[in-house]
Write an enzyme that holds these catalytic residues in place. Sequence first.
Site, PDB file in Angstrom:
ATOM      1  N   GLU A  36       0.862  -1.189   0.000  1.00 25.47           N
ATOM      2  CA  GLU A  36       0.000   0.000   0.000  1.00 25.47           C
ATOM      3  C   GLU A  36       0.900   1.242   0.000  1.00 25.47           C
ATOM      4  OE1 GLU A  36      -1.738   0.556   3.920  1.00 25.47           O
ATOM      5  OE2 GLU A  36      -3.499   1.572   3.097  1.00 25.47           O
ATOM      6  N   LYS A  48      -9.472   1.633  -2.029  1.00 24.49           N
ATOM      7  CA  LYS A  48      -9.712   1.075  -0.684  1.00 24.49           C
ATOM      8  C   LYS A  48     -11.086   1.490  -0.149  1.00 24.49           C
ATOM      9  CE  LYS A  48      -7.222   0.996   3.782  1.00 24.49           C
ATOM     10  NZ  LYS A  48      -5.975   1.493   4.411  1.00 24.49           N
ATOM     11  N   CYS A  55      -4.898  -3.172   2.700  1.00 23.01           N
ATOM     12  CA  CYS A  55      -4.677  -3.139   4.150  1.00 23.01           C
ATOM     13  C   CYS A  55      -5.924  -3.432   4.985  1.00 23.01           C
ATOM     14  CB  CYS A  55      -4.028  -1.810   4.555  1.00 23.01           C
ATOM     15  SG  CYS A  55      -3.305  -1.941   6.209  1.00 23.01           S
TER      16      CYS A  55
HETATM   17  N1  CDV Z   1      -3.190   1.151   6.508  1.00 24.32           N
HETATM   18  C1  CDV Z   1      -4.158   0.527   7.210  1.00 24.32           C
HETATM   19  O1  CDV Z   1      -5.266   0.326   6.731  1.00 24.32           O
HETATM   20  N2  CDV Z   1      -3.841   0.154   8.492  1.00 24.32           N
HETATM   21  C2  CDV Z   1      -4.792  -0.474   9.355  1.00 24.32           C
HETATM   22  C3  CDV Z   1      -4.562  -0.102  10.791  1.00 24.32           C
HETATM   23  C4  CDV Z   1      -4.692   1.325  10.989  1.00 24.32           C
HETATM   24  C5  CDV Z   1      -5.558  -0.797  11.694  1.00 24.32           C
HETATM   25  C6  CDV Z   1      -4.782  -1.971   9.254  1.00 24.32           C
HETATM   26  O2  CDV Z   1      -5.855  -2.541   9.165  1.00 24.32           O
HETATM   27  O3  CDV Z   1      -3.720  -2.583   9.295  1.00 24.32           O
END
Ligand code: CDV
Length: 345
Positions: A47, A128, A193
């Site tokens: 990401e 996202k 993520c």
């Molecule tokens: N970049 C992210 O989406 N990080 C989130 C953290 C903030 C919880 C994750 O789900 O890893």
Amino acid sequence: MPRTIKIAAAQMGPVHITSPRTEVITRMLSLLHSASSLGAQLVLFPETAFTTFFPRHLIASQASLDSYFEHGDNLPSSPNTKPLFDAAKELGIDISVGFAERTEEGEGYNASVYFSAEKGAVIAKYRKVHLPGSKEPFENPDAVNQLEKRYFQPGNLGFKAFRTPGLVAGAAKKGSEELGAGKGDPIMGMMICNDRRWAEGWRIYGMQGVEVVLCGYNTAGFAPDLWGTRKVMTPEEAEVDAVFHHKLVMQSNSYMNSCFSVSAAKAGLEDGKYDLIGGSCITSPEGHVLAEAKGKGDEIVFAEIDLEDCRQGKEKTFDFERHRRIDQYGLITEQTGVVEPELLP
Ligand code: CDV
């Protein structure tokens, strides 16, 4: 008939706020060449791979904020990112990479693209959907902020699976005689993520017969202001838990949707201070970890996978057509938050 692909996650060590873009691209090229020497046909980068994970910072100046963004459709031609796409084309390797996208209309998205070496073009884009964190920074000056809701709009492209040409030999094409599920070019989906923690996106991909889910991430190793402090942990304990949760969701959702998954981290102490977990891995449709990162620096995680391994789950335990009961799932789309049952008298 086997449908094998050599696949890699390019885990990246920290990219600092001060790291020149050229230095970052050089590292990404080096990872791409390492993957190529292993015979990789597809490489996933993290990401916001080209820059530090800037949503942890409160950025006041628009010009400074804009410097982290790219125009989505220009990645293969933008001077900041072109060398990676040129090299992928030259090496005949597909890549998927995360970046901050600025649209013509000025909207910001946390996005990723899939570039096909055979087509010499971006063939899919994802934005996202599940943006974690807040619009305003925490009051605690030592907190790790997560200002994605400030800088990005929630993704509006859905979870759209796509086929990737040129990766498996003998793939059935439109009009082929050999019809039926699991015979065509690989079916892939992207998430970014935090999306990986939400079963909904995985299931929507599963319902399109997804065979490989690609997920780049920046996950803090220690962020009690974000996660809550009910159980007090040392930074070391918290990081072990964060890696556990990462693998838990990659393994369980791969299993429940009978697909492979590839996850690529940005890892280590970014901006010299903010710890990001590693744990990049490749998981199988049976939920096993096939390969995983050993450290928290630049590293290739590699596996040769056979998409035929998705068939057992898709045709037996998780044959959606035979076993799903959509008449019982209404709340999933009717309600966003939790409504508890009435209190007992
Ligand atoms: N970049 C992210 O989406 N990080 C989130 C953290 C903030 C919880 C994750 O789900 O890893």
